[in-house]
Design a protein around this motif. Sequence first.
Motif, PDB file in Angstrom:
ATOM      1  N   ILE A  63      39.754  38.492  36.481  1.00  0.00           N
ATOM      2  CA  ILE A  63      41.262  38.610  35.842  1.00  0.00           C
ATOM      3  C   ILE A  63      41.958  38.109  36.980  1.00  0.00           C
ATOM      4  N   GLY A  64      42.335  36.785  37.076  1.00  0.00           N
ATOM      5  CA  GLY A  64      42.933  36.048  37.983  1.00  0.00           C
ATOM      6  C   GLY A  64      42.043  34.733  38.426  1.00  0.00           C
ATOM      7  N   ASN A  65      42.570  34.228  39.263  1.00  0.00           N
ATOM      8  CA  ASN A  65      42.125  32.881  40.020  1.00  0.00           C
ATOM      9  C   ASN A  65      41.318  33.059  41.073  1.00  0.00           C
ATOM     10  N   THR A  68      40.622  38.285  45.123  1.00  0.00           N
ATOM     11  CA  THR A  68      41.762  38.825  45.571  1.00  0.00           C
ATOM     12  C   THR A  68      42.722  38.988  44.521  1.00  0.00           C
ATOM     13  N   GLU A  69      42.970  38.264  43.507  1.00  0.00           N
ATOM     14  CA  GLU A  69      43.960  38.309  42.387  1.00  0.00           C
ATOM     15  C   GLU A  69      43.180  39.262  41.408  1.00  0.00           C
ATOM     16  N   ASP A  70      41.900  39.315  41.187  1.00  0.00           N
ATOM     17  CA  ASP A  70      41.061  40.103  40.432  1.00  0.00           C
ATOM     18  C   ASP A  70      41.385  41.385  40.754  1.00  0.00           C
ATOM     19  N   MET A  71      40.962  41.826  41.880  1.00  0.00           N
ATOM     20  CA  MET A  71      41.312  43.167  42.437  1.00  0.00           C
ATOM     21  C   MET A  71      42.702  43.705  42.309  1.00  0.00           C
ATOM     22  N   GLU A  72      43.686  42.822  42.690  1.00  0.00           N
ATOM     23  CA  GLU A  72      45.134  43.451  42.577  1.00  0.00           C
ATOM     24  C   GLU A  72      45.300  43.585  41.217  1.00  0.00           C
ATOM     25  N   ASN A  73      44.873  42.583  40.306  1.00  0.00           N
ATOM     26  CA  ASN A  73      45.285  42.849  38.802  1.00  0.00           C
ATOM     27  C   ASN A  73      44.739  43.973  38.292  1.00  0.00           C
ATOM     28  N   SER A  74      43.589  44.654  38.857  1.00  0.00           N
ATOM     29  CA  SER A  74      43.264  46.013  38.261  1.00  0.00           C
ATOM     30  C   SER A  74      44.095  47.212  38.498  1.00  0.00           C
ATOM     31  N   PHE A  75      45.204  46.820  39.398  1.00  0.00           N
ATOM     32  CA  PHE A  75      46.077  47.841  39.503  1.00  0.00           C
ATOM     33  C   PHE A  75      47.344  47.403  38.839  1.00  0.00           C
ATOM     34  N   PHE A  76      47.704  46.173  39.011  1.00  0.00           N
ATOM     35  CA  PHE A  76      49.305  45.889  38.655  1.00  0.00           C
ATOM     36  C   PHE A  76      49.292  44.788  37.511  1.00  0.00           C
ATOM     37  N   LEU A  77      48.272  44.380  36.888  1.00  0.00           N
ATOM     38  CA  LEU A  77      48.455  43.461  35.773  1.00  0.00           C
ATOM     39  C   LEU A  77      48.548  44.183  34.393  1.00  0.00           C
ATOM     40  N   GLN A  85      44.155  38.077  27.877  1.00  0.00           N
ATOM     41  CA  GLN A  85      43.435  37.000  28.500  1.00  0.00           C
ATOM     42  C   GLN A  85      41.794  37.059  28.313  1.00  0.00           C
ATOM     43  N   VAL A  86      41.301  38.107  28.480  1.00  0.00           N
ATOM     44  CA  VAL A  86      39.853  38.310  28.231  1.00  0.00           C
ATOM     45  C   VAL A  86      39.681  37.835  26.494  1.00  0.00           C
ATOM     46  N   CYS A  87      40.193  38.222  25.772  1.00  0.00           N
ATOM     47  CA  CYS A  87      39.953  37.684  24.377  1.00  0.00           C
ATOM     48  C   CYS A  87      39.981  36.276  24.202  1.00  0.00           C
TER      49      CYS A  87
END
Length: 297
Positions: A63-65, A68-77, A85-87
């Motif tokens: 989830i992200g580019n 680091t974005e992937d980890m952060e998005n698991s908290f804040f997106l 996005q996944v769909c």
Amino acid sequence: MAAALFGFCLGFAVLSLVKSGLPPPLVIWHGMGDTCCNPFSMGAIKKMVERKIPGIYVLSLEIGNSLTEDMENSFFLNSNRQVEQVCEQISKDVNLQNGYNAMGFSQGGQFLRAVAQRCPFPPMLNLISFGGQHQGVYGFPRCPGESSHICDWIRKTLNLGAYTKAVQEHLVQAQYWHDPLNEEQYRNSSIFLADINQERYLNESYRKNLMALKKFVLVKFLKDSMVDPAESEWFGFYRPAQAKEIVPLQESLIYTEDRLGLKEMDKAGQLVFLASDGQHLQFSEDWFYSNILPFLQ
């Protein structure tokens, strides 16, 4: 007519996979504070599956580019945005168009359930939830990885105002925070969990789409000290107005009113309840191969 067409499409997708001679592809969604490709978590799971099912296509969602974005998005997106996005990603992946199995870990379990409910094409065949918080959480006792400063901040934020608009919009864990002492506020303010659990109004497509799964597998960790209450992993939760007595799924309104079709699925043998004797997301390779692999082949 729509239900019949959907059933035909699902059957056709399964038949196409069988004719191709390939195993059904697999989509994986990681949990809070993790990433798609951590060699000690999702990367290891991917290799375990590929080792036992030669030729399988495995998509571990990023989830992200970047990691680091992937980890952060698991908290804040926002969870709803993540599901959107996944769909979109799944709909564009040519390897998934005839249907796929899905495995969600921790919060990835309820996020993939939202995908099944909201995005029925291409069809999800089996959904396996490892420690998913399907009735939410009321407590934040531990946090994975090296993000203790983030976890401390989240604890304080949830205690102060989980249901304020700003927190709901921007903190993922608030979006499945379920306060049994204030059920009305939870139902009115939760922008994610109350919606996918049909606690405000009934969206018949959510129910129909979830019931289209061949199997919905719920894995509970018997020594789990991270998910509070751990029974949420099997759709159990605290009885309203207190935080001690647990109501199991079969005695809950979500089941007796059959808001999601779980009662009907249970009677039809589509619900599978598994337990692993370990902490949150802890299981052995042997346990995985014995209990999970049959749903992926």
